[in-house]
Design a protein around this motif. Structure first.
Motif, PDB file in Angstrom:
ATOM      1  N   ALA A  74       0.879  -0.690  -0.285  1.00 45.81           N
ATOM      2  CA  ALA A  74       0.121   0.020  -0.542  1.00 45.81           C
ATOM      3  C   ALA A  74       1.112   1.074  -0.445  1.00 45.81           C
ATOM      4  N   PRO A  75       0.867   1.943  -0.616  1.00 41.47           N
ATOM      5  CA  PRO A  75       1.707   3.497  -0.713  1.00 41.47           C
ATOM      6  C   PRO A  75       1.325   4.226   0.583  1.00 41.47           C
ATOM      7  N   ASP A  76       0.844   4.053   1.745  1.00 39.15           N
ATOM      8  CA  ASP A  76       0.567   4.649   3.097  1.00 39.15           C
ATOM      9  C   ASP A  76       1.979   3.975   3.384  1.00 39.15           C
ATOM     10  N   ALA A  77       2.112   2.746   3.568  1.00 39.04           N
ATOM     11  CA  ALA A  77       2.400   1.410   4.236  1.00 39.04           C
ATOM     12  C   ALA A  77       3.721   1.523   4.545  1.00 39.04           C
ATOM     13  N   PRO A  78       4.662   1.356   6.203  1.00 42.98           N
ATOM     14  CA  PRO A  78       5.992   1.656   6.072  1.00 42.98           C
ATOM     15  C   PRO A  78       6.915   0.906   4.980  1.00 42.98           C
ATOM     16  N   VAL A  79       7.678   1.188   4.366  1.00 44.28           N
ATOM     17  CA  VAL A  79       8.257   0.530   3.782  1.00 44.28           C
ATOM     18  C   VAL A  79       9.208  -0.393   4.375  1.00 44.28           C
ATOM     19  N   CYS A  80      10.035  -0.568   5.752  1.00 46.04           N
ATOM     20  CA  CYS A  80      10.415  -1.002   6.929  1.00 46.04           C
ATOM     21  C   CYS A  80       9.327  -1.379   7.844  1.00 46.04           C
ATOM     22  N   ARG A  81       9.036  -2.808   8.115  1.00 45.45           N
ATOM     23  CA  ARG A  81       8.467  -3.073   9.477  1.00 45.45           C
ATOM     24  C   ARG A  81       8.878  -4.065  10.796  1.00 45.45           C
ATOM     25  N   ARG A  82       8.328  -4.249  11.732  1.00 42.74           N
ATOM     26  CA  ARG A  82       9.348  -4.574  12.872  1.00 42.74           C
ATOM     27  C   ARG A  82       7.880  -5.997  12.578  1.00 42.74           C
ATOM     28  N   PRO A  83       8.295  -7.415  12.740  1.00 44.08           N
ATOM     29  CA  PRO A  83       7.988  -8.593  12.045  1.00 44.08           C
ATOM     30  C   PRO A  83       6.328  -8.676  12.944  1.00 44.08           C
ATOM     31  N   ASN A  84       6.046  -8.151  13.205  1.00 47.01           N
ATOM     32  CA  ASN A  84       4.013  -8.529  14.279  1.00 47.01           C
ATOM     33  C   ASN A  84       3.877  -7.579  13.285  1.00 47.01           C
ATOM     34  N   ASP A  85       4.374  -6.307  13.175  1.00 48.89           N
ATOM     35  CA  ASP A  85       3.336  -5.895  12.561  1.00 48.89           C
ATOM     36  C   ASP A  85       2.566  -5.848  11.303  1.00 48.89           C
ATOM     37  N   PRO A  86       1.842  -5.476  11.167  1.00 44.95           N
ATOM     38  CA  PRO A  86       0.789  -5.690   9.570  1.00 44.95           C
ATOM     39  C   PRO A  86       1.147  -5.141   8.209  1.00 44.95           C
ATOM     40  N   ALA A  87       1.553  -5.977   7.189  1.00 43.22           N
ATOM     41  CA  ALA A  87       1.851  -6.007   5.558  1.00 43.22           C
ATOM     42  C   ALA A  87       0.522  -5.165   4.741  1.00 43.22           C
ATOM     43  N   ILE A  88      -0.079  -4.031   4.877  1.00 40.62           N
ATOM     44  CA  ILE A  88      -0.610  -4.188   4.209  1.00 40.62           C
ATOM     45  C   ILE A  88      -0.497  -3.634   2.245  1.00 40.62           C
ATOM     46  N   VAL A  89      -1.787  -4.098   1.761  1.00 42.82           N
ATOM     47  CA  VAL A  89      -1.784  -4.269   0.373  1.00 42.82           C
ATOM     48  C   VAL A  89      -2.648  -3.666  -0.279  1.00 42.82           C
ATOM     49  N   VAL A  90      -2.567  -3.708  -1.617  1.00 47.08           N
ATOM     50  CA  VAL A  90      -3.830  -3.316  -2.375  1.00 47.08           C
ATOM     51  C   VAL A  90      -3.477  -4.133  -3.446  1.00 47.08           C
ATOM     52  N   TRP A  91      -4.632  -4.459  -4.070  1.00 46.84           N
ATOM     53  CA  TRP A  91      -4.857  -4.896  -5.488  1.00 46.84           C
ATOM     54  C   TRP A  91      -3.888  -4.681  -6.531  1.00 46.84           C
ATOM     55  N   ASN A  92      -3.253  -5.256  -7.406  1.00 50.83           N
ATOM     56  CA  ASN A  92      -2.774  -4.779  -8.164  1.00 50.83           C
ATOM     57  C   ASN A  92      -3.531  -5.851  -9.669  1.00 50.83           C
TER      58      ASN A  92
END
Length: 178
Positions: A74-92
């Motif tokens: 997702a454009p507003d999702a962080p590039v780096c995240r901690r192991p338990n953080d969500p990985a928010i995505v958007v449909w391609n």
């Protein structure tokens, strides 16, 4: 074209459209799972755990790869995240469209391979007629006449599968009717 190819040629377009429909249904299931998970890839298709069987590990890994192939961060999702953080995505949409294009192309290639294999199995014929009892690929029956006058019947059913890698493919088991 030989008689067998002529008899089954009208079915090629049907098989291509059936593959496209199956691919679209698969995409709809993936999208629904993502929506149910709030578009969090870690919930919809988490990384496989190392303490599961090899089969379960490979299935989970391939499932995640499929989800990753059809989404982008997702454009507003962080590039780096901690192991338990969500990985928010958007449909391609481009990837989804390409998935259907590949499914249709593969169906056409598999259909051509089916015709070649059928020609090899049956051998030389002088006449071939395809009939359907319950739809085009559900119990279709090819009646062939060989050069010596022998008449044979070959029954075919189409099975559309999706591999663990998410690749759509058709199978046409054909058996000689006794």
């Amino acid at each position: 074209m030989n008689p067998i190819e002529t008899a089954v040629a009208p079915l090629k377009d049907f098989s291509i459209e059936a593959a496209a429909k199956s691919a679209q249904m698969h995409l709809d299931r993936v999208k629904a799972k993502l929506e149910a998970a709030g578009w969090d890839l870690e919930i919809a298709a988490p990384h496989p755990k190392s303490n599961v069987s090899r089969k379960d590990y490979v299935l989970a890994k391939n499932r995640r790869m499929m989800f990753q192939m059809l989404t982008t961060r997702a454009p507003d999702a962080p590039v780096c995240r901690r192991p338990n953080d969500p990985a928010i995505v958007v449909w391609n949409n481009d990837a989804a469209d390409q998935f259907i294009v590949v499914a249709k192309r593969d169906a056409a290639e598999q259909y051509d391979a089916y015709v070649a294999k059928l020609n090899f199995k049956v051998g030389e014929v002088v006449n071939a007629v395809m009939t359907y009892s319950a739809g085009v690929w559900n119990d279709s029956l090819l009646t062939i006449t060989k050069a010596d006058g022998t008449i044979e019947r070959w029954k075919t059913s189409c099975i559309i599968n999706c591999s663990v890698l998410g690749k759509q493919f058709n199978q046409w088991p054909t058996r000689k009717v006794k």
